[in-house]
Design a protein around this motif. Structure first.
Motif, PDB file in Angstrom:
ATOM      1  N   TYR A  10      -6.967  -1.016  -7.308  1.00 16.12           N
ATOM      2  CA  TYR A  10      -5.532  -1.023  -7.074  1.00 16.12           C
ATOM      3  C   TYR A  10      -4.834  -0.118  -8.084  1.00 16.12           C
ATOM      4  O   TYR A  10      -4.833  -0.405  -9.276  1.00 16.12           O
ATOM      5  N   GLN A  11      -4.288   0.976  -7.620  1.00 15.51           N
ATOM      6  CA  GLN A  11      -3.512   1.912  -8.417  1.00 15.51           C
ATOM      7  C   GLN A  11      -4.112   2.185  -9.802  1.00 15.51           C
ATOM      8  O   GLN A  11      -3.481   1.955 -10.835  1.00 15.51           O
ATOM      9  N   ILE A  35      -6.550   2.491  -3.872  1.00 11.64           N
ATOM     10  CA  ILE A  35      -5.230   2.161  -3.341  1.00 11.64           C
ATOM     11  C   ILE A  35      -4.189   2.856  -4.208  1.00 11.64           C
ATOM     12  O   ILE A  35      -4.083   2.573  -5.404  1.00 11.64           O
ATOM     13  N   PRO A  37      -0.310   4.420  -5.342  1.00 13.80           N
ATOM     14  CA  PRO A  37      -0.545   5.685  -6.028  1.00 13.80           C
ATOM     15  C   PRO A  37      -1.390   5.498  -7.280  1.00 13.80           C
ATOM     16  O   PRO A  37      -1.383   4.430  -7.887  1.00 13.80           O
ATOM     17  N   ASP A  64      -2.866   5.151   0.991  1.00 17.35           N
ATOM     18  CA  ASP A  64      -1.606   5.599   0.394  1.00 17.35           C
ATOM     19  C   ASP A  64      -0.960   4.538  -0.490  1.00 17.35           C
ATOM     20  O   ASP A  64      -0.388   4.850  -1.526  1.00 17.35           O
ATOM     21  N   ASP A  65      -1.051   3.271  -0.045  1.00 14.52           N
ATOM     22  CA  ASP A  65      -0.399   2.197  -0.784  1.00 14.52           C
ATOM     23  C   ASP A  65      -1.002   0.853  -0.372  1.00 14.52           C
ATOM     24  O   ASP A  65      -1.928   0.797   0.450  1.00 14.52           O
ATOM     25  N   TRP A  66      -0.490  -0.215  -0.963  1.00  8.66           N
ATOM     26  CA  TRP A  66      -1.000  -1.561  -0.691  1.00  8.66           C
ATOM     27  C   TRP A  66      -0.855  -1.927   0.783  1.00  8.66           C
ATOM     28  O   TRP A  66      -1.750  -2.520   1.372  1.00  8.66           O
ATOM     29  N   THR A  67       0.269  -1.573   1.394  1.00  7.85           N
ATOM     30  CA  THR A  67       0.510  -1.911   2.802  1.00  7.85           C
ATOM     31  C   THR A  67      -0.559  -1.281   3.692  1.00  7.85           C
ATOM     32  O   THR A  67      -1.100  -1.936   4.583  1.00  7.85           O
TER      33      THR A  67
END
Length: 160
Positions: A10-11, A35, A37, A64-67
């Motif tokens: 995560y990021q 995940i 950014p 691109d992101d969490w979603t």
């Protein structure tokens, strides 16, 4: 590798850790999901130096992101296992299954509460020595090794 265990970051903040984890994933046959950014450019030379020539062997998926990641994970029907210092269940006492995703937070701050809440399980790597946290790449290696051992236990007769 559809049914294999996956590693998700995560990021991530540190290119060198991500490169080392991509190398680990390549060697262990585990896909890696990043995940965004990220805290660095994915073409960063530190990432390449840590991953060496294994980056070409790694199975990497960028979200691109969490979603976007959560939508993919839900569509895949995979369990999401968050490794967290806030968890209470030791990672060595968990029943891993093929297809599980081992999720790790940012080196600097972990994951936000909504990500913590979205996990199917939260697992702890105990640190009896009293440290605050492990290096991300080391924690991923410990968890990946345990999950791989649990899903594909070594045979009693190992040839040398």
């Amino acid at each position: 590798m559809k049914d294999g265990i996956r590693i998700a970051l995560y990021q991530p903040d540190i290119a060198g850790n991500t490169g080392a984890i991509l190398r680990l994933g390549a060697c262990m046959g585990m896909a890696v999901d990043v995940i965004g950014p990220t805290g660095f450019d994915m073409s960063d030379r530190t990432l390449r130096r840590a991953g060496m020539d294994y980056l070409e062997m790694a199975t990497l998926t960028l979200h691109d992101d969490w979603t976007a990641f959560k939508a993919w994970q839900s569509a895949e029907g995979r369990r999401l296992l968050l490794f967290s210092t806030k968890a209470t269940l030791p990672y060595t006492r968990f029943d891993y299954r093929a297809g599980d995703i081992l999720l790790f937070g940012r080196e600097s701050v972990g994951v936000p509460d909504h990500v913590h809440a979205a996990a199917d399980e939260r697992l702890l790597i105990p640190m009896p020595g009293g440290g605050r946290s492990l290096n991300l790449a080391m924690a991923v290696a410990m968890a990946a090794g345990e999950a791989a051992r649990a899903v594909n236990p070594p045979s009693a007769a190992v040839s040398s």
